[in-house]
Write a protein that holds these residues in place. Sequence first.
Motif, PDB file in Angstrom:
ATOM      1  N   GLU A 229       0.838  -1.191   0.000  1.00 43.79           N
ATOM      2  CA  GLU A 229       0.000   0.000   0.000  1.00 43.79           C
ATOM      3  C   GLU A 229       0.879   1.249   0.000  1.00 43.79           C
ATOM      4  N   ALA A 230       0.407   2.300  -0.668  1.00 42.31           N
ATOM      5  CA  ALA A 230       1.176   3.544  -0.747  1.00 42.31           C
ATOM      6  C   ALA A 230       1.559   4.058   0.645  1.00 42.31           C
ATOM      7  N   GLN A 284       4.906   6.139  -7.123  1.00 41.35           N
ATOM      8  CA  GLN A 284       4.196   6.308  -8.383  1.00 41.35           C
ATOM      9  C   GLN A 284       3.804   4.949  -8.972  1.00 41.35           C
ATOM     10  N   LYS A 287       0.882   3.699  -7.181  1.00 43.16           N
ATOM     11  CA  LYS A 287      -0.343   4.423  -7.549  1.00 43.16           C
ATOM     12  C   LYS A 287      -0.826   4.047  -8.943  1.00 43.16           C
ATOM     13  N   ASP A 288       0.103   3.731  -9.834  1.00 42.35           N
ATOM     14  CA  ASP A 288      -0.254   3.368 -11.214  1.00 42.35           C
ATOM     15  C   ASP A 288      -0.689   1.912 -11.349  1.00 42.35           C
TER      16      ASP A 288
END
Length: 293
Positions: A229-230, A284, A287-288
């Motif tokens: 998770e981010a 990133q 998230k992508d």
Amino acid sequence: MPEGKIIKALSGFYYVLDGHQIIQCRGRGVFRKNKITPLVGDSVVYQAENEREGYIMEVYERKNELIRPPIANVDQAILVFSAKEPDFSSILLDRFLVIIESNEINPIICITKMDLLTDEERLKLSDYVNDYRKIGYEITLSSSKTEEGLDKLLPHIKGKISVFAGQSGVGKSSLLNAIKPDLELKTSHISSHLGRGKHTTRHVELIDIENGLVADTPGFSALEFDTLEAEYLSNCFPEMAALRNDCKFRGCLHLNEPKCAVKDAVANEEIPRYRYDHYLQFLQEIKDRKPRY
Ligand code: GDP
Ligand code: ZN
């Protein structure tokens, strides 16, 4: 009843190491009712039939479980990087570190092929080495060819279950062979002819080295952040995790939030800029990431 560790599983037999003895065991006992399949690395209770054979009666609770290779209770990953051929890459190192940290396994960084470096190149590499040591990582420098530095690696292996990790060609098999010369491990050159499926049928075995157990098959070959998770990513950067409570906002992603302790630490060079850049890049990627359903 005696206890031991499973070091090999093959054709329905589990090979249990107890001191210097290896007992060939079959499964029996309560764990079968609970549908637990014993794994290499499991600590077990067994009942001896005779000096060489027995039955596994109980499997102790695992502290973790790797999928590839399938091993339970891995204490640490010995993360092998070559100083040259291929060149050392700090982003690849950070990628491995994040994957290993997110599995809650302790990484030991081992830079090998040091014999290939000129004095000047050694100096350049030592900047990175100092950075990673400052973060708190164990990092050893060695060569399987000249055997320099191997004595620094061996004490880390003692009493632990270790898995080697690292790109193909960095020198993992050579390193294993150098620390245990009577081993005849396949090098990547031979096994690569077998193509992509090579690991699917191959069983894993723990080898007894210096009173520690080392997997004969490397792990952590998949380097995508599949399940990370981010919000959790900065926990896998110890120098950022240490500042977690100093950021103004809970759950700060250290991006554009005001009063961010991590960004301050980068600005005054307490955190190396490249580490932060890698963090941003991984963030990133997370998230992508495409949703999986
Ligand atoms: P693996 O794929 O990570 O297991 O890598 P290997 O152990 O098969 O090594 C890849 C290549 O690097 C082989 O040609 C080795 O001979 C070479 N190599 C491994 N370790 C060293 C080292 O310490 N010094 C030098 N000069 N070459 C090495
Ligand atoms: Zn922050």
